[in-house]
Design a protein around this motif. Structure first.
Motif, PDB file in Angstrom:
ATOM      1  N   ILE A 187       0.672  -1.290   0.026  1.00  0.00           N
ATOM      2  CA  ILE A 187      -0.081  -0.203  -0.198  1.00  0.00           C
ATOM      3  C   ILE A 187       0.732   1.306   0.287  1.00  0.00           C
ATOM      4  O   ILE A 187       0.560   2.303  -0.091  1.00  0.00           O
ATOM      5  CB  ILE A 187      -1.047  -0.051   0.760  1.00  0.00           C
ATOM      6  N   GLN A 188       2.510   1.463   0.721  1.00  0.00           N
ATOM      7  CA  GLN A 188       2.916   2.175   0.574  1.00  0.00           C
ATOM      8  C   GLN A 188       3.745   2.200  -0.530  1.00  0.00           C
ATOM      9  O   GLN A 188       4.464   3.049  -0.349  1.00  0.00           O
ATOM     10  CB  GLN A 188       3.462   1.671   2.442  1.00  0.00           C
ATOM     11  N   ALA A 189       3.700   1.255  -1.302  1.00  0.00           N
ATOM     12  CA  ALA A 189       4.845   2.197  -2.414  1.00  0.00           C
ATOM     13  C   ALA A 189       4.733   3.018  -3.630  1.00  0.00           C
ATOM     14  O   ALA A 189       3.315   3.540  -3.389  1.00  0.00           O
ATOM     15  CB  ALA A 189       4.934   0.447  -3.466  1.00  0.00           C
ATOM     16  N   PRO A 190       5.422   3.581  -4.059  1.00  0.00           N
ATOM     17  CA  PRO A 190       5.274   4.780  -4.696  1.00  0.00           C
ATOM     18  C   PRO A 190       3.593   5.232  -5.872  1.00  0.00           C
ATOM     19  O   PRO A 190       2.737   5.595  -5.931  1.00  0.00           O
ATOM     20  CB  PRO A 190       6.054   5.233  -5.554  1.00  0.00           C
ATOM     21  N   ASN A 191       3.770   3.281  -6.326  1.00  0.00           N
ATOM     22  CA  ASN A 191       2.849   3.685  -7.465  1.00  0.00           C
ATOM     23  C   ASN A 191       1.028   2.916  -7.004  1.00  0.00           C
ATOM     24  O   ASN A 191       0.564   3.099  -7.388  1.00  0.00           O
ATOM     25  CB  ASN A 191       2.767   2.241  -8.618  1.00  0.00           C
ATOM     26  N   VAL A 192       0.706   3.369  -5.395  1.00  0.00           N
ATOM     27  CA  VAL A 192      -0.613   2.691  -4.978  1.00  0.00           C
ATOM     28  C   VAL A 192      -0.709   4.176  -4.356  1.00  0.00           C
ATOM     29  O   VAL A 192      -0.081   4.823  -3.487  1.00  0.00           O
ATOM     30  CB  VAL A 192       0.242   1.719  -3.839  1.00  0.00           C
ATOM     31  N   GLU A 193      -2.453   4.059  -4.567  1.00  0.00           N
ATOM     32  CA  GLU A 193      -3.035   5.111  -3.828  1.00  0.00           C
ATOM     33  C   GLU A 193      -4.099   4.456  -2.613  1.00  0.00           C
ATOM     34  O   GLU A 193      -4.554   3.780  -3.627  1.00  0.00           O
ATOM     35  CB  GLU A 193      -3.193   5.884  -4.811  1.00  0.00           C
ATOM     36  N   LEU A 194      -4.306   4.978  -2.097  1.00  0.00           N
ATOM     37  CA  LEU A 194      -5.004   4.322  -1.270  1.00  0.00           C
ATOM     38  C   LEU A 194      -6.273   5.723  -1.070  1.00  0.00           C
ATOM     39  O   LEU A 194      -6.865   6.776  -0.892  1.00  0.00           O
ATOM     40  CB  LEU A 194      -4.673   3.983   0.516  1.00  0.00           C
ATOM     41  N   VAL A 195      -7.493   4.761  -1.571  1.00  0.00           N
ATOM     42  CA  VAL A 195      -8.693   5.683  -1.419  1.00  0.00           C
ATOM     43  C   VAL A 195      -9.969   5.510  -0.529  1.00  0.00           C
ATOM     44  O   VAL A 195     -10.072   4.307  -0.767  1.00  0.00           O
ATOM     45  CB  VAL A 195      -9.126   5.914  -3.282  1.00  0.00           C
ATOM     46  N   SER A 196     -10.031   6.210  -0.281  1.00  0.00           N
ATOM     47  CA  SER A 196     -11.068   5.577   1.248  1.00  0.00           C
ATOM     48  C   SER A 196     -12.338   6.358   1.014  1.00  0.00           C
ATOM     49  O   SER A 196     -13.618   5.983   2.018  1.00  0.00           O
ATOM     50  CB  SER A 196     -11.031   5.843   2.822  1.00  0.00           C
ATOM     51  N   SER A 197     -13.198   7.280   0.239  1.00  0.00           N
ATOM     52  CA  SER A 197     -14.383   7.999  -0.361  1.00  0.00           C
ATOM     53  C   SER A 197     -15.675   7.419  -0.614  1.00  0.00           C
ATOM     54  O   SER A 197     -16.341   7.732  -0.877  1.00  0.00           O
ATOM     55  CB  SER A 197     -13.614   9.617  -0.846  1.00  0.00           C
ATOM     56  N   GLY A 198     -15.084   5.815  -1.232  1.00  0.00           N
ATOM     57  CA  GLY A 198     -16.001   5.139  -2.321  1.00  0.00           C
ATOM     58  C   GLY A 198     -16.029   5.523  -3.401  1.00  0.00           C
ATOM     59  O   GLY A 198     -15.203   6.635  -3.627  1.00  0.00           O
TER      60      GLY A 198
END
Ligand SMILES: Cc1cc2nc3c(=O)[nH]c(=O)nc-3n(C[C@H](O)[C@H](O)[C@H](O)COP(=O)(O)OP(=O)(O)OC[C@H]3O[C@@H](n4cnc5c(N)ncnc54)[C@H](O)[C@@H]3O)c2cc1C
Length: 518
Positions: free
Chosen positions: A300-311
């Motif tokens: 999840i913390q890799a530079p090419n990953v983005e965590l989206v929590s807003s649905g």
């Protein structure tokens, strides 16, 4: 098959449940049975789920049939390919393939009362069976949300249980929806090769360190030479896992050590406090399945990953729009959104004694006696039925318990000369009252998470609320007082070898001959 074309037993599904049942029939000398499998191969879950990283989270030494040990698992927790190979091998070794019709789906089954058999409509030829054993799996119907605009999407979209291997994702912009057990396995496996991964998380899981490791060749060899050693390991793993039951079913605070383990894991792997906050679950540990991973947080913390929590608010031709209105260009959309176990299509396809389907009788809340039989549906047995699922131990153990029960039911029918068995409504009601009373104290019902354990009426129709050895004990014998047993009707007796004394029917499920039946 008897003179009227009625098979003794038809089994639906060729996963652990269906194959295990078929093997047991063979061991009991019953040869007149057919296995229907809608997939192109045996293996069930482990055939259907080919997503990268797919792995069982029960250790290898435990996740197998008790009667068919495998000494040479490559890893302490089995990967999908090895489990699939194991199941194919069991089907071959125990001579089940000869009985199996692949790419053949059960479309409908109707109980014909005067003939005392099930008539089956399939995608192949029609069939009839004295006894119907359905083993369709609980997690076999992929579910994905109906996102606005999804039909306009021009890229590839697929569910993890129907992984599109034609799309190798290299350098692609991918949106993956979900953050449960499947996402935790798939994301670290695809992250290194995708261009960009937008991970849409609704609820973060509790994640504890994974103890997986390769099994040394010397140990595999030793297990082969001294099978007792592997049996000992299996027993120890089983017993350790059962220690979780009191915490899951009655005293959730006993799971605090697990929660501490998960919190430490998160703290150790995620230095950013804001990200840590977003990855901290707001429900009690155990409420949803506890997830094992060492590489989820790093991925999840890799530079090419983005965590989206807003649905997700919308999908467009080449993009996905989140709940805050931010649009992201994507090439591929992956649903790691799980299954709809409480609404299995098979329930709509089984029509019982009163002409109603199982789905109509259930009215949104699946229930059965011992998760196996249902009042109004004679000679029907369900494997991995309602309230048989676990949060802590091997489902194969539960399936083997059910298989024992069905085998004893068939033996009882033979011994008592019964052509028909049906659980009494009172027994089923009392059993389910007890199960629901017990579940009311469990972490699944009180832990503050919405989960797939709850059906559309808000009832927990999925989980077994006790030790698995209690379930094993309760299914050890077919308990006839809970059942109505009926002798062959004249029509059934005439149209089949049942009661006529010939053929495999009398010898197998042995529902032949008039006898004293209660
Ligand atoms: C990704 C994933 C991970 C899992 N991990 C674990 C784990 O770690 N530990 C654990 O104990 N369990 C795990 N499970 C649960 C797993 O499903 C069970 O352990 C076990 O494999 C169930 O076997 P089954 O035969 O009951 O069902 P399945 O393996 O689902 O097999 C059912 C079969 O029935 C067929 N079928 C369904 N309807 C029809 C029809 N109408 N006509 C013909 N065929 C039909 C299906 O095609 C399927 O092949 C996992 C499940 C999934 C999906």
């Amino acid at each position: 098959m008897n003179d009227s074309g009625v098979h003794e037993v038809v089994i639906v599904g060729a996963g652990f449940g269906g194959l295990g049942m078929a093997i047991r029939l063979k061991q009991e000398g019953i040869d007149d049975f057919v296995v229907l499998e809608r997939g192109d191969d045996v293996g069930g879950t482990w055939w259907a789920n080919s997503y990268p990283g797919c792995q069982c989270d029960i250790p290898s030494n435990l996740y197998s049939f008790s009667f068919a040990p495998k000494h040479d698992w490559e890893t302490a927790y089995p990967m999908r390919d090895q489990i699939l190979e194991y199941l194919r091998d069991c089907a071959r070794r125990f001579d089940v393939l000869r009985h199996t019709r692949l790419s053949c789906e059960l479309l409908g089954a109707t109980w014909v009362a005067d003939q005392q058999h099930w008539e089956l409509e399939t995608t192949g030829e029609p069939l009839a069976a004295r006894v119907l054993v359905v083993a369709p799996g609980l997690l076999s119907e992929p579910w994905s949300p109906e996102l606005p605009g999804l039909d306009r999407f021009e890229g590839k979209a697929f569910h993890t249980a129907r992984w599109d291997h034609g799309d190798d994702l290299t350098g692609k912009r991918v949106a993956l929806i979900g953050s449960g057990a499947t996402a935790v396995q798939a994301v670290p496996a695809i992250q290194p090769r995708v261009g960009k991964l937008h991970l849409f998380q609704r609820t973060p899981p509790w994640v504890i360190p994974h103890m997986d490791h390769p099994v040394r060749p010397q140990l595999r060899e030793l297990y082969g030479r001294v099978p007792e050693l592997q049996r000992l390991s299996r027993a120890a793993i089983y017993a350790l896992r059962e220690l979780m039951v009191p915490g899951l079913t009655r005293h959730p605070r006993w799971l605090k050590a697990q929660e501490l383990n998960a919190r430490l894991n998160l703290r150790r792997q995620v230095p950013d406090p804001e990200l840590r906050r977003r990855l901290t679950p707001d429900y009690e540990i155990g409420c949803k399945r506890i997830v094992l991973s060492n590489d989820w947080y790093p991925a999840i913390q890799a530079p090419n990953v983005e965590l989206v929590s807003s649905g997700v608010s919308e999908v467009r031709e080449r993009s996905i729009v989140d709940g805050d209105g931010i649009e992201r260009e994507i090439d591929t959309l992956v649903f790691a959104t799980g299954f709809k176990p409480a609404e299995l299509p098979i329930a709509e396809r089984l029509r019982g004694r009163e002409g109603r389907t199982l789905a109509e009788v259930w009215d949104g809340s699946p229930e059965a006696y011992l998760g196996t039989t249902a009042s109004g549906f004679p000679n029907l047995f369900m494997l991995y039925g309602p309230n048989v699922n676990l949060g802590h131990n091997s489902i194969v153990y539960m399936l083997e318990s059910q298989i024992n029960y069905v085998s004893d039911a068939l033996r009882t029918m033979r011994d008592r000369g019964a052509a028909e068995v049906e659980v009494r409504a009172a027994a089923q009601d009392a059993y389910n009252f007890e199960i629901q009373e017990r579940l009311a104290q469990s972490v699944w019902n009180n832990g503050g998470c919405g989960s797939w354990y709850f059906d559309s009426n808000g009832r927990n129709s999925i989980q077994w609320p006790g030790f698995t050895f209690e379930y094993r004990r309760r299914t050890r014998r077919f308990d006839t007082p809970a059942y109505r047993l009926a002798p062959p009707t004249r029509a059934a007796g005439q149209s089949s070898s049942v009661g006529g004394g010939g053929g495999s029917a009398g010898a197998a499920a042995g529902v032949g001959g008039a006898g004293s039946v209660t």
